[in-house]
Design an enzyme around this catalytic site. Structure first.
Site, PDB file in Angstrom:
ATOM      1  N   ASN A 107       0.853  -1.190   0.000  1.00 24.36           N
ATOM      2  CA  ASN A 107       0.000   0.000   0.000  1.00 24.36           C
ATOM      3  C   ASN A 107       0.884   1.233   0.000  1.00 24.36           C
ATOM      4  OD1 ASN A 107      -2.398   1.600   0.284  1.00 24.36           O
ATOM      5  ND2 ASN A 107      -1.953   1.830   2.475  1.00 24.36           N
ATOM      6  N   HIS A 109       0.789   5.172   1.345  1.00 21.82           N
ATOM      7  CA  HIS A 109       0.054   6.007   2.289  1.00 21.82           C
ATOM      8  C   HIS A 109       0.704   7.388   2.329  1.00 21.82           C
ATOM      9  CE1 HIS A 109      -2.560   6.884   5.654  1.00 21.82           C
ATOM     10  NE2 HIS A 109      -1.522   7.424   6.273  1.00 21.82           N
ATOM     11  N   SER A 136       4.768   6.837   2.420  1.00 22.63           N
ATOM     12  CA  SER A 136       5.338   5.542   2.783  1.00 22.63           C
ATOM     13  C   SER A 136       4.717   4.448   1.931  1.00 22.63           C
ATOM     14  CB  SER A 136       5.033   5.207   4.251  1.00 22.63           C
ATOM     15  OG  SER A 136       5.364   6.280   5.119  1.00 22.63           O
ATOM     16  N   ASP A 145      -2.725   0.553   8.051  1.00 20.52           N
ATOM     17  CA  ASP A 145      -1.541   1.377   7.776  1.00 20.52           C
ATOM     18  C   ASP A 145      -0.387   1.059   8.723  1.00 20.52           C
ATOM     19  OD1 ASP A 145      -2.921   2.693   5.713  1.00 20.52           O
ATOM     20  OD2 ASP A 145      -3.757   4.151   7.099  1.00 20.52           O
TER      21      ASP A 145
HETATM   22  C1  GAR Z   1      -2.674   9.039  -3.023  1.00 19.86           C
HETATM   23  O1  GAR Z   1      -2.216  10.234  -2.455  1.00 19.86           O
HETATM   24  C2  GAR Z   1      -2.530   7.898  -2.021  1.00 19.86           C
HETATM   25  O2  GAR Z   1      -1.379   8.001  -1.227  1.00 19.86           O
HETATM   26  C3  GAR Z   1      -3.771   8.089  -1.207  1.00 19.86           C
HETATM   27  O3  GAR Z   1      -4.772   8.402  -2.131  1.00 19.86           O
HETATM   28  C4  GAR Z   1      -4.181   9.086  -3.248  1.00 19.86           C
HETATM   29  C5  GAR Z   1      -4.589   8.396  -4.536  1.00 19.86           C
HETATM   30  O4  GAR Z   1      -4.216   9.140  -5.660  1.00 19.86           O
HETATM   31  N1  GAR Z   1      -4.089   6.901  -0.469  1.00 19.86           N
HETATM   32  C6  GAR Z   1      -4.703   6.908   0.724  1.00 19.86           C
HETATM   33  O5  GAR Z   1      -5.052   7.918   1.280  1.00 19.86           O
HETATM   34  C7  GAR Z   1      -4.938   5.542   1.321  1.00 19.86           C
HETATM   35  N2  GAR Z   1      -5.633   5.629   2.565  1.00 19.86           N
HETATM   36  P1  GAR Z   1      -4.171   8.460  -7.107  1.00 19.86           P
HETATM   37  O6  GAR Z   1      -5.540   7.801  -7.346  1.00 19.86           O
HETATM   38  O7  GAR Z   1      -3.951   9.605  -8.043  1.00 19.86           O
HETATM   39  O8  GAR Z   1      -3.059   7.456  -7.121  1.00 19.86           O
END
Ligand code: GAR
Length: 195
Positions: A107, A109, A136, A145
């Site tokens: 994942n 985060h 991370s 997480d």
């Molecule tokens: C990213 O910033 C990722 O780190 C976050 O969602 C966004 C997705 O963007 N993930 C979380 O918050 C997980 N809990 P993307 O669809 O453009 O890759």
């Protein structure tokens, strides 16, 4: 090469970077991109890149997470992934699902874990007066997480930052970090790194 499936809920910019990174000579290749939202922008982007896509709308399953995950697992098993990457997948997964893919699920985060698990990471970093933030990539375990960290990248928090400007700065680093973490993981290297 290792077979990689990617789960997303939104625009999929991390997914795009992961797929783009898996070119010739790479230890992994994309076999499926799947979403809990049939209208997720990431599905269209995956399709454009020639990656098979699937979606399982979580809404009809609102009262039954296990049933939702059973359908997810059906699609995933058909693609026989060696590695499952969560890339902006915004549904909580049950212990049963996590155990099913234990040891092969990553994942990304948007915080410097173990700080700021869960949502609103950038708001919380700014509210705390942190001078640095980041992202991370970690292995997914039953603790939200909380699995072993594989890699991190840092950015400064600026005086004038809002959650949006900080998120954009962190996202740029996510796009560097996740491909590097996947490449290492697919090659069997689980040692922790900093970008
Ligand atoms: C990213 O910033 C990722 O780190 C976050 O969602 C966004 C997705 O963007 N993930 C979380 O918050 C997980 N809990 P993307 O669809 O453009 O890759």
């Amino acid at each position: 090469t290792k077979r990689v499936a990617i789960l997303l809920s939104g625009g999929g910019s991390n997914m795009v970077r992961l797929v783009e990174s898996m070119g010739q000579g790479h230890p992994a290749r994309p076999v499926l991109v799947m979403s809990n939202d049939p209208n997720a922008g990431g599905l269209a982007r995956a399709r454009e890149m020639g990656v098979p896509v699937a979606s399982v709308d979580h809404k009809p399953f609102s009262k039954d997470r296990a049933a939702f995950e059973a359908v997810l697992i059906e699609h995933l098993e058909a693609a026989q992934p060696d590695i499952l990457c969560l890339a902006g997948f915004m549904r909580i997964l049950t212990g049963d699902f996590i155990r099913h893919f234990e040891g092969r699920m990553l994942n990304i985060h948007p915080s410097l874990l173990p700080k700021y698990k869960g949502l609103h990471t950038h708001e919380r970093a700014i509210a705390a007066g942190d001078k640095e933030a980041g992202c991370s990539v970690h292995e997914v375990t039953a603790e939200l997480d909380g699995g072993p960290i594989l890699g991190q990248a840092r950015v400064p928090v600026l005086e004038e930052d809002t959650a949006e400007t900080l998120a954009a700065r962190v996202l740029k680093q996510e796009h560097r970090l996740y491909p590097e973490a996947l490449r290492r993981f697919a090659a069997g290297d689980r040692s922790r790194f900093e970008l």
